[in-house]
Design an enzyme around this catalytic site. Structure first.
Site, short mmCIF file in Angstrom:
data_model
loop_
_atom_site.label_atom_id
_atom_site.label_comp_id
_atom_site.label_asym_id
_atom_site.label_seq_id
_atom_site.Cartn_x
_atom_site.Cartn_y
_atom_site.Cartn_z
N TYR A 185 25.49 12.43 42.44
CA TYR A 185 26.73 11.74 42.77
C TYR A 185 27.48 12.52 43.85
CZ TYR A 185 31.55 10.04 41.93
OH TYR A 185 32.82 9.54 42.05
N LYS A 200 28.72 11.42 47.67
CA LYS A 200 30.12 11.46 48.08
C LYS A 200 30.32 12.41 49.26
CE LYS A 200 32.31 8.60 45.24
NZ LYS A 200 32.95 7.36 45.76
#
Lengths: 249, 443
Positions: free
Chosen positions: A152, A156
């Site tokens: 993740y 990002k």
């Protein structure tokens, strides 16, 4: 209520942050274009925001993973919006992403590829017009990869870098690009987690921070919603790698 | 999980299910039993705690549509009144009826058929509902109104959630010119005086009395009667030329961060408060003045979590209505008991009610008296005595406030109860929808 005649395109309108953001803009007199994958759910939010604010709200189908449809999506919008906010995101499960390629792919594409390509496409149109504000929701998780959520976090980080590049390139073209890092937010996505109160924002606070950075205090372009996150991430980024790699973070 | 009513006097065990989408309610209902919908948890006793499962409906909070022509607003059942006020007052609309707190859901307002300071004029909230969507015992979504499924409609208004889950409701908003209330305070030196003033202010939109239930002797029942009207633009301009027609909502600044120790509220401290409050009110009596809608309608909302005032033991609220005929004698007898016990509270309210709406709605023509009491052991027998007076007078207690009345008191007060029970039996609601309240009272 005074309508401003301005339009916001909100991508990921059915998330808690999306809903709160839409409401803040609508209450400030903006009209809205809401986009999301589940059209019935998007319509529910559109009716809600329209009823509360009197804003005119249109709904648009969009699957963030279906990049081949992005051109058509942009072309079909009733007007080119003044501002676009993309709140699409998926936390995923780190351990599952380590084992399952499909899951890792989905997390990377949902958090990076989809939002970056779509915002890039809209940026071209804004640049051509010579105005517009692009707001991407990135994450403090992208400031440095950590063992507990680096899939993740990497997505990002990619989004943050993309937005930073876009900002750099379009600064002279009249297009503003904002990167918002909410930190922990009390939403459905984090409902199962125990969150530290000082570092946790409500969806409404994220929405207010977005609106304020975009429309009122226009000097900052990378926004930590809870200010405490900035020194924390600075500290985390400054730990030398030989030490950092031994920490359990 | 352990749940409480707003009075916090008891914990009840109940499994909890979150409703996030109107459609998910249908599956939850058809696969459960002993369940009840819960809105924002502002009923005082055990009305919003499921015998087995409690459906948390706060997620059903979306507004659906508003027609400025007719004033009809349609919202999901979990929509908060505070949200409606925030969105619609600046646009010149006000709900037809508001209770004493704005932190309630529309579903809860219908289930309790809440009344406001204007009940004598316009009836309860239920009287302004034009349509409901209800998930009934079978899991079906049923639309009902005064013309479509009218029996179910009238049972649901004031039906305490025992006919089904209210997932959507439409009701008529009223136009207002400003967000200000033109308030007038009248002093009454005793109970008879208070009833006379309430009687005489029947023509006014809003009227309610704060009653000092610790005052004794000649002053027993002394009251401040607050009447009000929505102020016109002209009235605002002439009194406060600088004021905005729609002032911003003021949010609670005070908060009770912990339970008050039990000894703080005693006869002496409450008596002193009442004396001060009465004198301050009496000084303000005279020509009307402008008051912001928020403190006028929702004075207690200004103190976040005020229910901690009574400490850990919690409190009971007793609210009854007695017929107009011999109200003076009946209310006098009740007040005398409260005064003698020294248990009177500083949150006592007296108000005239009009005709009732739903099958088992609380409001009915007469006078309603509401007061808070700490949930101490000696209060229960006192309230039993008070209930006897209420029953004898042909009155009843408000279910949304109740945590303790007996079946006998309840059955005596609600003459249409058997029709309500029959409807529950026929629709299968008696097995599906059960709260701690419905079990306690055998509904």
């Amino acid at each position: 209520m005074n309508r401003t005649g301005k339009t916001l395109l909100l991508i990921g309108a059915t998330s808690d942050i999306g809903r709160a953001t839409g409401l803040v803009y609508a209450m400030a007199g903006w009209d809205l274009q809401l986009a999301g994958r589940n059209l019935e759910a998007v319509r529910r939010e559109a009716d809600d925001i329209g009823t509360r604010s009197g804003a005119s709200v249109s709904v648009h189908h969009l699957d963030i993973l279906d990049t081949s449809r992005f051109e058509d999506f942009c072309g079909a919008l009733p007007t080119l919006p003044d501002t676009v906010v993309c709140v699409v995101g998926q936390l995923g499960e780190q351990q599952r992403a380590e084992r399952e390629l499909d899951h890792a792919t989905q997390v990377l594409r949902t958090n990076f590829e989809g939002p970056a390509l779509l915002l890039g496409l809209i940026a071209e149109r804004f640049a051509k017009r010579g105005s517009g504000t692009i707001i991407g929701i990135s994450s403090v998780a992208g400031d440095r990869g950590r063992g507990s959520n680096y899939v993740y976090g990497a997505a990002k980080a990619g989004l943050s870098a993309f937005l930073s590049g876009l900002r750099n390139r379009l600064a002279s073209a009249g297009v503003r690009v904002l990167t918002v890092k909410p930190g922990f937010v009390r939403t459905r996505m984090t409902a199962a987690m125990k969150l530290p109160p000082l570092l946790t924002a409500e969806p409404g606070q994220v929405a207010d921070a977005i609106f304020s950075a975009s429309e009122m205090k226009k000097q900052r372009e990378v926004i930590y919603v809870r200010g405490l996150w900035w020194p924390i991430m600075l500290a985390i980024r400054s730990i030398p790698e030989p030490i950092f790699k031994r920490l359990r973070l | 999980m352990s749940l409480q009513g707003w009075g916090r006097y008891r914990n009840y065990d109940s499994e909890v299910l979150e409703c996030l989408l109107p459609r998910s309610v249908r599956t939850m209902v058809s696969s459960g039993a002993g369940l009840i919908a819960r809105g924002n948890g502002r009923s005082y006793g055990d009305a919003a705690v499921g015998e087995i499962t409690t459906l948390m409906c706060g997620g059903l909070s979306r507004m659906k549509a508003f027609d400025p022509g007719t004033g009809i607003l349609t919202v999901e059942g979990g929509t908060l009144l505070s949200d409606i006020l925030q969105a619609f007052i600046p646009r010149g609309y006000f709900p037809p009826v508001v209770p004493g707190t704005k932190f309630v859901t529309v579903g809860g307002m219908i289930a309790a058929d809440v009344h406001g300071k204007n009940h004598h004029q316009v009836g309860g909230f239920g009287d302004h509902v034009t349509q409901l969507k209800l998930v009934v015992a079978s899991g079906e979504l049923v639309t009902c109104s005064r013309t479509e499924n009218p029996e179910l409609f009238l049972a649901t208004i004031g039906g305490m959630g025992l006919t089904g889950v209210i997932v959507e409701a439409s009701f008529k908003m009223r136009p207002i010119e400003t967000g200000w209330i033109l308030q007038k305070t009248t002093v009454a030196q005793d109970l008879g005086g208070a009833l006379k003033v309430l009687q005489a202010t029947d023509e006014l939109t809003y009227s309610v009395a704060w009653i000092d239930c610790l005052a004794t002797g000649k002053s027993m029942g002394r009251s401040l009667i607050f009447t009000g009207e929505h102020a016109t633009r002209e009235q605002v301009t002439s009194r406060m030329p600088q004021a905005k027609f729609f002032p911003a909502t003021m949010e609670p600044k005070l908060s009770l961060p912990f339970d008050f120790p039990a000894w703080i509220l005693n006869r002496a401290s409450v008596s002193a408060f009442n004396e001060m409050y009465f004198r301050a009110g009496a000084r303000k009596a005279g020509p009307p003045s402008l008051v912001h809608w928020n403190p006028y309608f929702f004075p207690l909302d200004g103190i976040h979590r005020w229910n901690r005032l009574y400490g850990k033991r919690g409190f009971l609220q007793h609210q009854c209505v007695v017929p107009e005929g011999n109200a003076l004698a009946v209310l006098g007898e009740m007040l005398e008991r409260f005064v003698r016990s020294g248990k009177g509270s500083f949150l006592a309210v007296l108000k005239k009610l009009g005709r009732g709406g739903g099958l088992i709605s609380f409001p009915t023509s007469g006078y309603t008296l509401a007061l808070d009491l700490p949930a101490t052991a000696d209060v229960f027998p006192l309230l039993e005595e008070i209930d006897k007076i209420v029953v004898h007078a042909g009155g009843r207690l408000y279910l949304a406030k109740d945590a303790r009345q007996s079946r006998q008191t309840f059955e005596a007060g609600y003459p249409q109860l058997s029709a309500f029970k029959e409807l529950r039996r026929v629709t299968g609601a008696d097995r599906r929808f059960r709260s701690h309240l419905s079990t306690r009272l055998g509904i």
